[in-house]
Design an enzyme around this catalytic site. Sequence first.
Site, PDB file in Angstrom:
ATOM      1  N   ASN A   9       0.851  -1.142   0.123  1.00  0.00           N
ATOM      2  CA  ASN A   9       0.136  -0.017   0.063  1.00  0.00           C
ATOM      3  C   ASN A   9       0.847   1.261  -0.064  1.00  0.00           C
ATOM      4  O   ASN A   9       1.309   1.582   0.838  1.00  0.00           O
ATOM      5  CB  ASN A   9      -1.006   0.067   1.080  1.00  0.00           C
ATOM      6  CG  ASN A   9      -1.636   1.462   1.445  1.00  0.00           C
ATOM      7  OD1 ASN A   9      -1.753   2.131   0.463  1.00  0.00           O
ATOM      8  ND2 ASN A   9      -2.452   1.405   2.506  1.00  0.00           N
ATOM      9  N   LYS A  11       0.111   4.326  -0.362  1.00  0.00           N
ATOM     10  CA  LYS A  11      -0.375   5.588   0.156  1.00  0.00           C
ATOM     11  C   LYS A  11      -0.309   6.579  -0.627  1.00  0.00           C
ATOM     12  O   LYS A  11      -0.048   6.501  -1.978  1.00  0.00           O
ATOM     13  CB  LYS A  11       0.047   5.737   1.648  1.00  0.00           C
ATOM     14  CG  LYS A  11      -0.031   4.662   2.617  1.00  0.00           C
ATOM     15  CD  LYS A  11       0.164   4.831   3.940  1.00  0.00           C
ATOM     16  CE  LYS A  11      -0.151   3.397   4.723  1.00  0.00           C
ATOM     17  NZ  LYS A  11      -0.133   3.541   6.150  1.00  0.00           N
ATOM     18  N   HIS A  95      -9.715   1.371   4.555  1.00  0.00           N
ATOM     19  CA  HIS A  95      -8.562   1.672   5.323  1.00  0.00           C
ATOM     20  C   HIS A  95      -8.638   2.705   6.628  1.00  0.00           C
ATOM     21  O   HIS A  95      -9.467   3.404   6.402  1.00  0.00           O
ATOM     22  CB  HIS A  95      -7.388   2.038   4.346  1.00  0.00           C
ATOM     23  CG  HIS A  95      -5.871   2.127   4.838  1.00  0.00           C
ATOM     24  ND1 HIS A  95      -5.894   3.152   5.791  1.00  0.00           N
ATOM     25  CD2 HIS A  95      -5.029   1.270   4.908  1.00  0.00           C
ATOM     26  CE1 HIS A  95      -4.455   2.705   6.156  1.00  0.00           C
ATOM     27  NE2 HIS A  95      -4.026   1.559   5.563  1.00  0.00           N
ATOM     28  N   GLU A 172      -5.727  -4.672  10.650  1.00  0.00           N
ATOM     29  CA  GLU A 172      -4.820  -3.420  10.785  1.00  0.00           C
ATOM     30  C   GLU A 172      -5.002  -2.613  11.884  1.00  0.00           C
ATOM     31  O   GLU A 172      -5.902  -1.580  11.985  1.00  0.00           O
ATOM     32  CB  GLU A 172      -4.735  -2.685   9.748  1.00  0.00           C
ATOM     33  CG  GLU A 172      -4.231  -3.234   8.377  1.00  0.00           C
ATOM     34  CD  GLU A 172      -3.620  -2.245   7.353  1.00  0.00           C
ATOM     35  OE1 GLU A 172      -2.532  -2.683   6.835  1.00  0.00           O
ATOM     36  OE2 GLU A 172      -4.212  -1.163   7.194  1.00  0.00           O
ATOM     37  N   GLY A 178       2.069   2.282  10.863  1.00  0.00           N
ATOM     38  CA  GLY A 178       3.019   3.461  10.805  1.00  0.00           C
ATOM     39  C   GLY A 178       3.809   3.789  12.014  1.00  0.00           C
ATOM     40  O   GLY A 178       4.287   4.762  12.076  1.00  0.00           O
ATOM     41  N   GLY A 238       2.612  -0.943   4.260  1.00  0.00           N
ATOM     42  CA  GLY A 238       2.514   0.346   3.995  1.00  0.00           C
ATOM     43  C   GLY A 238       3.976   0.728   3.831  1.00  0.00           C
ATOM     44  O   GLY A 238       4.795   0.677   2.728  1.00  0.00           O
TER      45      GLY A 238
HETATM   46  P1  PGA Z   1       2.514   0.277   7.601  1.00  0.00           P
HETATM   47  O1  PGA Z   1       1.360   0.793   7.022  1.00  0.00           O
HETATM   48  O2  PGA Z   1       3.182  -0.765   7.056  1.00  0.00           O
HETATM   49  O3  PGA Z   1       3.428   1.329   7.327  1.00  0.00           O
HETATM   50  O4  PGA Z   1       2.212   0.252   9.265  1.00  0.00           O
HETATM   51  C1  PGA Z   1       0.353  -0.299   6.919  1.00  0.00           C
HETATM   52  C2  PGA Z   1      -0.952   0.035   6.091  1.00  0.00           C
HETATM   53  O5  PGA Z   1      -1.633   1.007   6.511  1.00  0.00           O
HETATM   54  O6  PGA Z   1      -1.767  -0.542   5.332  1.00  0.00           O
END
Ligand code: PGA
Length: 255
Positions: A9, A11, A95, A172, A178, A238
């Site tokens: 992802n 983003k 999401h 998640e 994040g 992410g």
């Molecule tokens: P992250 O994000 O791997 O940066 O924690 C995951 C996501 O939001 O799908």
Amino acid sequence: MRRKLVVGNWKMHGDLTSNQLLLERIINGVRELNNADYVVCVPNPYLFQARELLKNTNIAWGGQNVDQHEEGAFTGAVAPHMLTDLGCTYVLLGHSERRSLFHETNLTASARFEAAIKAGLTPILCVGETLAEHNAGLTEVVVASQMDAVMATLNEQEFALAKQLNMVFAYEPLWAVGTGKAAASEHVQTIHKFIRDRIAKRNTQAAAQVRILYGGSLKAKNAKDLFAMPDVDGGLIGGASLLANEFVEICRAAN
Ligand code: PGA
């Protein structure tokens, strides 16, 4: 045996130049990995680029969201058929960033889920609790309500279609997204089992087949442990999906 699925992802990151570099490295890195499925969900303006670079590879591409309407006066929105037009086979829905920053709800997630499957897209429905909900012991209550909201809107025919398209769930927890602090494998397994059992109440065959991804600071270093859990069928990645080496290592762990 369910095939593992790794979904990047991106983003709101990238540009034409960096995307090309990243995708070329990923293509080279996963070329020989034939025992799992790989997807990148890129920002809409780069779907055309993703299609050009990824066609004829073992990597699929998808959108990060989609609108529930087929067309019309919806400035800034993207319809399901626009994603399929550009070769997308997957789409993320609900999401946590869409829910917390863009006022999306279980209601919009449900409508978009229905619209996505009708267009032939495989939906990846994201669910998960906040830190406060987690600390209050409400994880299962929250996850159940997010799942049920969507599942309840599907009639038998639509549920069969979602099953046929191999609908995906992604757990998640917001406190892990994040933050660099992934949830413990045992916690993830417990919630994934809970999700699967809940689907089984509707349809046991679908429950056995559905892939449940974990997302939230999933990195190369914790991928193996998480993927070793019986109900963890892959990951939604992410930050680490923007680093070719990291992402390829995660794909390798899934393979
Ligand atoms: P992250 O994000 O791997 O940066 O924690 C995951 C996501 O939001 O799908």
